[in-house]
Scaffold this motif. Structure first.
Motif, PDB file in Angstrom:
ATOM      1  N   LEU A  79       0.847  -1.192   0.000  1.00  0.00           N
ATOM      2  CA  LEU A  79       0.000   0.000   0.000  1.00  0.00           C
ATOM      3  C   LEU A  79       0.880   1.239   0.000  1.00  0.00           C
ATOM      4  O   LEU A  79       1.997   1.205   0.504  1.00  0.00           O
ATOM      5  N   LEU A  83      -1.404   5.568   3.091  1.00  0.00           N
ATOM      6  CA  LEU A  83      -2.511   4.714   3.520  1.00  0.00           C
ATOM      7  C   LEU A  83      -2.101   3.805   4.678  1.00  0.00           C
ATOM      8  O   LEU A  83      -2.881   3.569   5.597  1.00  0.00           O
ATOM      9  N   TYR A  92      -4.286   3.774   7.864  1.00  0.00           N
ATOM     10  CA  TYR A  92      -4.928   2.554   8.342  1.00  0.00           C
ATOM     11  C   TYR A  92      -4.343   2.115   9.685  1.00  0.00           C
ATOM     12  O   TYR A  92      -4.971   1.374  10.429  1.00  0.00           O
ATOM     13  N   CYS A 141     -13.482  -0.719   8.482  1.00  0.00           N
ATOM     14  CA  CYS A 141     -13.479  -0.471   7.040  1.00  0.00           C
ATOM     15  C   CYS A 141     -12.367   0.509   6.678  1.00  0.00           C
ATOM     16  O   CYS A 141     -12.209   1.548   7.315  1.00  0.00           O
ATOM     17  N   LYS A 142     -11.583   0.144   5.659  1.00  0.00           N
ATOM     18  CA  LYS A 142     -10.443   0.983   5.266  1.00  0.00           C
ATOM     19  C   LYS A 142     -10.808   1.859   4.082  1.00  0.00           C
ATOM     20  O   LYS A 142     -10.989   1.355   2.974  1.00  0.00           O
ATOM     21  N   TYR A 196      -9.383   1.508   0.151  1.00  0.00           N
ATOM     22  CA  TYR A 196      -8.529   0.322   0.087  1.00  0.00           C
ATOM     23  C   TYR A 196      -8.556  -0.376  -1.279  1.00  0.00           C
ATOM     24  O   TYR A 196      -7.510  -0.607  -1.891  1.00  0.00           O
ATOM     25  N   LYS A 254      -5.384  -0.716  -3.892  1.00  0.00           N
ATOM     26  CA  LYS A 254      -4.859  -2.022  -4.284  1.00  0.00           C
ATOM     27  C   LYS A 254      -4.940  -2.217  -5.797  1.00  0.00           C
ATOM     28  O   LYS A 254      -4.041  -2.770  -6.424  1.00  0.00           O
ATOM     29  N   CYS A 286     -17.061   5.248   4.537  1.00  0.00           N
ATOM     30  CA  CYS A 286     -16.373   4.032   4.100  1.00  0.00           C
ATOM     31  C   CYS A 286     -17.416   2.955   3.863  1.00  0.00           C
ATOM     32  O   CYS A 286     -18.189   2.632   4.756  1.00  0.00           O
ATOM     33  N   ARG A 293     -18.409  -0.928   2.532  1.00  0.00           N
ATOM     34  CA  ARG A 293     -17.967  -2.287   2.203  1.00  0.00           C
ATOM     35  C   ARG A 293     -19.052  -2.948   1.365  1.00  0.00           C
ATOM     36  O   ARG A 293     -20.207  -2.958   1.755  1.00  0.00           O
ATOM     37  N   ASP A 353     -15.234   1.065  -0.898  1.00  0.00           N
ATOM     38  CA  ASP A 353     -13.900   1.151  -0.295  1.00  0.00           C
ATOM     39  C   ASP A 353     -13.291  -0.232  -0.111  1.00  0.00           C
ATOM     40  O   ASP A 353     -12.084  -0.399  -0.241  1.00  0.00           O
ATOM     41  N   GLU A 354     -14.131  -1.202   0.209  1.00  0.00           N
ATOM     42  CA  GLU A 354     -13.662  -2.587   0.278  1.00  0.00           C
ATOM     43  C   GLU A 354     -14.641  -3.447  -0.517  1.00  0.00           C
ATOM     44  O   GLU A 354     -15.841  -3.208  -0.488  1.00  0.00           O
ATOM     45  N   ASN A 364      -5.192  -9.334  -3.554  1.00  0.00           N
ATOM     46  CA  ASN A 364      -6.044  -8.835  -2.459  1.00  0.00           C
ATOM     47  C   ASN A 364      -6.802  -7.553  -2.773  1.00  0.00           C
ATOM     48  O   ASN A 364      -7.121  -6.791  -1.871  1.00  0.00           O
TER      49      ASN A 364
END
Ligand SMILES: *[C@@H]1O[C@H](CO)[C@@H](O)[C@H](O)[C@H]1NC(C)=O
Ligand SMILES: *[C@@H]1O[C@H](CO)[C@@H](O)[C@H](O)[C@H]1NC(C)=O
Ligand SMILES: *[C@@H]1O[C@H](CO)[C@@H](O)[C@H](O)[C@H]1NC(C)=O
Length: 358
Positions: A51, A55, A59, A67-68, A71, A75, A137, A139, A295-296, A346
């Motif tokens: 990362l 970040l 994080y 929740c990041k 992210y 990635k 954030c 997910r 975000d995720e 990931n």
């Protein structure tokens, strides 16, 4: 002396060029005999998937499991430097300004359908996700329809996501232990839509994804609650009534189909027209949407085990894996290559582990 001069004259530009290629890191040429850095689609071949330091720092302060923010996009950018996050989930009244899709016919754009889209958007009047747009954030989980979801009791885990995306007719009732009970978005095309009104869940946003011009006509009738005039042109029977208020209907930005097909998977351009093997599956389109808007990102129910012909193809039917046909429209193996890149690095989390296993 003269020869040495000439040699320098040739060598210098070559060195400069080589350096530019090497340092820009954007070209997938061989650099002085090294292996290429990028594959044909522009994904790093040997990604250093760390990362960015800012970040890591940000994080570092989050509590375990929180929740990041940013992210998935970070990635994705690490393995695919061309990635640019902004791309709205749905079409809104300014859709004509979306340069990348305005010159393509469906499914890769909306050319020729502008007026009908205008008339649909006039009715729906809603172009975002009121409660979710405000989250700092988000997910998201994309629930695919694969039999691999059966008997894994992932339902409660799936229900924890802020946005639960389901595809086409995939049912919830009777399967909640394995697939969860919440549905935020249900993305469908006409032939895939739930046909029995009573089978729709109580509250979910109906997200329409067009694959052919005719699909927009269908949507207009559904929004206006009017009868369909004939169903020729659909490849199977379609729903004739969608029990949703116009305010609960959205049009998926066709950019995700275009980007998944031509940029991410590398399907044939075919002059920007639908052709053999150049349409991504709805599942991959949904993942593409999520990379831009969540975000995720997690997925579940993806991956077919072709070595188990008697295993169920879908979690909700008894149709077996062996029934899967060679598809004219999709290129499942090329698509899988793309999804593998995402899971390996990931960028996305695969809750059922089907993408790397099969
Ligand atoms: C993380 O926490 C430290 C100590 O509380 C604080 O000084 C720092 O500004 C925080 N960083 C971020 C990105 O919030
Ligand atoms: C899931 O479990 C049920 C009951 O134990 C069984 O009948 C069914 O075959 C299982 N399905 C799969 C796909 O393993
Ligand atoms: C899928 O892509 C591969 C590699 O480009 C190609 O050989 C194959 O014919 C394609 N399949 C379909 C159904 O288009």
């Amino acid at each position: 002396m003269k020869l040495a001069h000439k040699l320098l004259f040739v060598l210098c530009p070559m060195l400069v060029l080589g350096f530019i290629c090497y340092s820009s890191g954007k070209l997938h040429f061989y650099v002085w005999g090294q292996k290429p850095l990028f594959d044909k689609q522009g994904f790093l071949l040997n990604p250093d998937i760390k990362l960015p330091p800012e970040l890591v720092y940000q994080y570092g302060n989050l509590s375990e499991g929180a929740c990041k923010p940013g992210y998935a996009a970070a990635k994705m950018t690490a393995i695919y430097p061309k990635f640019s996050k902004p791309a709205s989930m749905f079409l809104d009244r300014n859709f004509r300004r979306l340069a990348k899709v305005s010159n393509y016919l469906p499914p890769f754009g909306f050319k020729t359908q502008e007026r009908i889209i205008d008339s649909i958007l006039t009715e729906t009047k809603n172009y975002g996700l009121p409660e979710l747009d405000g989250l700092s954030c988000k997910r998201c989980v994309i629930v695919g329809n694969g039999g691999i979801l059966s008997n894994k009791s992932l339902g409660s885990r799936i229900d924890e996501y802020d946005v639960v995306v389901r595809l086409n007719e995939a049912p919830v009732n009777g399967y909640t232990r394995d697939v969860g009970s919440r549905t935020t978005l249900r993305i469908t095309y006409p032939e895939g839509a739930i046909q029995k009104p009573e089978r729709y869940e109580k509250d979910s946003i109906f997200v329409f994804s067009a694959f052919k011009p005719l699909d927009f006509k269908w949507l207009r009738q559904m929004v206006l609650k009017k009868d369909l005039q004939g169903t020729e042109g659909f490849w199977k029977s379609v729903a004739r009534f969608v029990p949703r208020d116009p305010s609960e209907i959205r049009i998926l930005n066709p950019y995700f189909i275009q980007e998944a097909a031509f940029q991410f998977i590398g399907l044939p351009q075919n002059n920007g027209l639908m052709g053999r093997g150049n349409i991504p599956t709805l599942g991959t389109v949904a993942i593409t949407m999520a990379l831009h808007n969540c975000d995720e990102v997690a997925v579940a129910g993806f991956g077919y085990d072709m070595n188990a012909p008697h295993a169920p193809l879908h979690y909700y039917e008894t149709v077996k894996m062996s029934a899967i046909k060679e598809s004219w429209t999709h290129n499942i193996s090329k698509e899988k290559e793309f999804l593998r890149k995402l899971v390996k690095a990931n960028v996305i989390t695969d809750l059922t582990n089907g993408i790397l296993t099969f």
